[in-house]
Scaffold this motif. Structure first.
Motif, PDB file in Angstrom:
ATOM      1  N   LEU A 177      25.871 -12.880 -13.861  1.00  0.00           N
ATOM      2  CA  LEU A 177      24.682 -13.555 -13.329  1.00  0.00           C
ATOM      3  C   LEU A 177      24.826 -15.070 -13.372  1.00  0.00           C
ATOM      4  CD1 LEU A 177      22.512 -14.761 -15.668  1.00  0.00           C
ATOM      5  CD2 LEU A 177      22.022 -12.360 -15.917  1.00  0.00           C
ATOM      6  N   PRO A 195      14.070 -17.617 -14.009  1.00  0.00           N
ATOM      7  CA  PRO A 195      13.024 -16.629 -14.325  1.00  0.00           C
ATOM      8  C   PRO A 195      13.528 -15.189 -14.238  1.00  0.00           C
ATOM      9  CG  PRO A 195      12.559 -17.776 -12.244  1.00  0.00           C
ATOM     10  CD  PRO A 195      13.675 -18.514 -12.926  1.00  0.00           C
ATOM     11  N   GLU A 196      14.431 -14.922 -13.310  1.00  0.00           N
ATOM     12  CA  GLU A 196      14.974 -13.559 -13.199  1.00  0.00           C
ATOM     13  C   GLU A 196      15.693 -13.169 -14.495  1.00  0.00           C
ATOM     14  OE1 GLU A 196      15.610 -14.016  -8.341  1.00  0.00           O
ATOM     15  OE2 GLU A 196      17.371 -13.762  -9.638  1.00  0.00           O
ATOM     16  N   ASN A 217      13.178 -12.717 -17.494  1.00  0.00           N
ATOM     17  CA  ASN A 217      12.517 -11.415 -17.438  1.00  0.00           C
ATOM     18  C   ASN A 217      13.464 -10.295 -17.836  1.00  0.00           C
ATOM     19  OD1 ASN A 217      10.325  -9.515 -16.494  1.00  0.00           O
ATOM     20  ND2 ASN A 217      12.028  -8.887 -15.193  1.00  0.00           N
ATOM     21  N   PHE A 218      14.693 -10.393 -17.378  1.00  0.00           N
ATOM     22  CA  PHE A 218      15.692  -9.358 -17.667  1.00  0.00           C
ATOM     23  C   PHE A 218      16.013  -9.313 -19.160  1.00  0.00           C
ATOM     24  CE2 PHE A 218      20.490  -8.747 -17.803  1.00  0.00           C
ATOM     25  CZ  PHE A 218      20.414  -7.372 -17.908  1.00  0.00           C
ATOM     26  N   ILE A 219      16.231 -10.463 -19.765  1.00  0.00           N
ATOM     27  CA  ILE A 219      16.732 -10.470 -21.135  1.00  0.00           C
ATOM     28  C   ILE A 219      15.617 -10.496 -22.179  1.00  0.00           C
ATOM     29  CG2 ILE A 219      18.094 -11.845 -22.793  1.00  0.00           C
ATOM     30  CD1 ILE A 219      20.108 -12.280 -20.535  1.00  0.00           C
ATOM     31  N   ILE A 220      14.570 -11.266 -21.926  1.00  0.00           N
ATOM     32  CA  ILE A 220      13.473 -11.319 -22.910  1.00  0.00           C
ATOM     33  C   ILE A 220      12.382 -10.302 -22.570  1.00  0.00           C
ATOM     34  CG2 ILE A 220      11.879 -12.810 -24.178  1.00  0.00           C
ATOM     35  CD1 ILE A 220      13.397 -15.240 -23.175  1.00  0.00           C
ATOM     36  N   GLY A 221      12.098 -10.163 -21.286  1.00  0.00           N
ATOM     37  CA  GLY A 221      11.018  -9.251 -20.893  1.00  0.00           C
ATOM     38  C   GLY A 221       9.635  -9.808 -21.182  1.00  0.00           C
ATOM     39  N   ARG A 222       9.564 -11.105 -21.400  1.00  0.00           N
ATOM     40  CA  ARG A 222       8.282 -11.785 -21.625  1.00  0.00           C
ATOM     41  C   ARG A 222       8.300 -13.105 -20.859  1.00  0.00           C
ATOM     42  NH1 ARG A 222       5.949  -9.885 -26.626  1.00  0.00           N
ATOM     43  NH2 ARG A 222       7.466  -9.048 -28.098  1.00  0.00           N
ATOM     44  N   ARG A 223       7.109 -13.553 -20.480  1.00  0.00           N
ATOM     45  CA  ARG A 223       7.003 -14.838 -19.796  1.00  0.00           C
ATOM     46  C   ARG A 223       6.862 -15.939 -20.850  1.00  0.00           C
ATOM     47  NH1 ARG A 223       4.564 -15.783 -14.452  1.00  0.00           N
ATOM     48  NH2 ARG A 223       3.834 -13.618 -14.502  1.00  0.00           N
TER      49      ARG A 223
END
Lengths: 326, 326
Positions: free
Chosen positions: B226, B234-235, B238-244
């Motif tokens: 990636l 942001p992609e 979201n993929f690695i943390i799964g939180r904003r």
């Protein structure tokens, strides 16, 4: 009153000394207790500093039931049925036709391409928040065909105890699943106490863009980002955590490389496989099981490498929290 | 003695009330203090529970110097020189020829393909552990051409204070860099106090296999997994943390989407850009700067969206820890 107090104190003492109450005494339980003892003993030669205490768990078949088919496949099938009214063409179109006509023989022959088509229509085209909402709603309503209970109750009580025991001893518990990362994240926090950033799974790509209100969005698109299975597991662990686990739990050939890579580190390492040999309380897979295969070769590998093999039948007092009070 | 005690007490009180001592008073400092106050006030409407307290930081130009060229590019160039004796063909082969003959004009014209070739030979073909060792050794020996100091000293002291202040208030600080994840992981822990699992960056694939001893290995291969830049930020978050994130810090157009996505969440959010306008102590980029571009359009965007823009010149008392005692 003194007797009562004594009993309460004894009860507490017992609770403190047995962090794994759903386990029968035996070599599997002992290996887990020994591993935690030596890696948290500051004066010992195998002490592991808290920031390096990482334990990884496969999900399907290791933490919850994966038979007769993976839960996420059931989800995808249910979604095809739910979406069918807006896709009248599916009635005549493979692979959707097989699902909508409940043609189990055709479904059993699904190819990888068929499954990709089903995943594409059920796992993309919406924002990541919308997808999580769809999964949450499905999980709340779905029940397992055999156990007649929500899937979130079909988790192995002894494994929940292991996860808690490890966390109580400073380990961070990660889920490393061949299943979909965003699917498993929805259940991981409430069911396993594992937060989203500690769920690693197979993942599709997302596309950043802007919604009608001008605010930014992340929309799921039907492109594979990574497949978190077999060699993909250690690769994804290194990519996302950047540390080698000290303990790894799995149940199939899909987990073999994760356990090998864990073992290749120095110091004390714990490699564990769940063996499904309990047809009464759960399942006895056999070597030819279509999913979650545990072939003789894997058992031989486990023996050669000294991995712990859990016998569900012999090592676990109960499989599910509800066992014993049906 | 009483006076001395009073002074010590006063000094301690001041240290406690100013977590950002390298910052001048002003709207940037105040915005950071206000954000932390409202998101950690349990009784307030903007309280954020500790597990959701995520702050993301770009690296190059936000946490450390990125001029005259990205540190990792300097690393790659130095590696080409170091590897040249075993690759005699490079003397006549682009792009290596330009590096080995120190042809700065040719290097300035490197295409993306040239850079990919350089990254391939310097960032793959070894195990992940070997690569980390190479980076560690290089970082220990390399010095910046202008500042004549190790790169690890060329980090912005005010930003280190912000990271520590956020962590002291329950935030987890992540690095989200367009640079290489495995490169940045080597310096992130000792320099920023950020552990490997909180470093997200551009990443190549690895390949699982077995070494001569039969133990498993992960070898870096020249395939992109990636690119963590622009929409990729942001992609990847979201993929690695799964939180904003609740707070995001950047300095260029490569960070714009990360800030937009942070802002699109509800409650209090903090979006910050570092503006390089200090030619004396560091750099004044100008809109046309080749890297770390901060064009007028980004400044306009920041104003429109109410993002905090840090003026290095006016907001920071010192840029580096060594400022004031050269």
């Amino acid at each position: 009153m003194v007797l009562l107090t004594a009993l309460v104190v004894l009860g507490q003492a017992h609770a403190q000394t047995d962090p794994l109450p759903s386990w029968n005494e035996g070599s599997a339980k002992q290996a887990i207790l020994d591993f935690v003892r030596v890696t948290t003993d500051k004066a010992g030669p195998k002490f592991v500093p808290s920031e390096a205490r990482i334990a990884t768990f496969d999900n399907d078949g290791t933490l919850w039931v994966e038979q007769p088919i993976y839960t996420q496949v059931t989800f995808a099938i249910d979604r095809v049925v739910a979406l069918a009214p807006t896709h009248p063409e599916w009635k005549e179109q493979a692979p959707f036709k097989a699902i909508l006509s409940r043609d189990r023989a055709a479904m059993a022959k699904f190819t990888l391409q068929d499954i990709e088509k089903i995943v594409a229509v059920t796992h993309s085209g919406m924002t990541v928040e919308a997808f999580a909402g769809i999964v949450k709603e499905w999980v709340a309503g779905a029940t397992h065909p055999r156990f007649k209970r929500p899937y979130t109750e079909l988790v192995y009580q002894p494994m929940l105890e292991v996860m808690k025991y490890l966390r109580d001893n400073g380990y961070r518990t990660y889920i490393v699943t061949g299943g979909g990362q965003e699917f498993v994240r929805v259940i991981a926090e409430p069911v396993y106490g594992v937060p989203p950033e500690q769920v690693i799974g197979s993942a599709g790509q997302t596309k950043y863009g802007y919604g009608k209100d001008g605010n930014s969005t992340l929309v799921k698109v039907p492109k594979v980002l990574l497949i978190d299975d077999k060699a993909g597991k250690p690769e994804a662990i290194n990519f996302i955590i950047g540390r080698r686990p000290y303990a790894a739990f799995g149940n199939s050939t899909g987990d073999q490389q994760m356990l090998e890579w864990t073992q290749a580190g120095d110091g004390a390492r714990l490699m564990v496989l769940v063996h499904h040999d309990d047809a009464t309380r759960e399942c006895a897979y056999g070597a030819m099981s279509k999913i979650g295969a545990f072939p003789d070769a894997l058992m031989a590998e486990a023996k050669k490498r000294g991995w712990v093999v859990i016998s569900m039948k012999n090592d676990w007092k109960k499989v599910f929290a509800f066992d014993g009070h049906h």
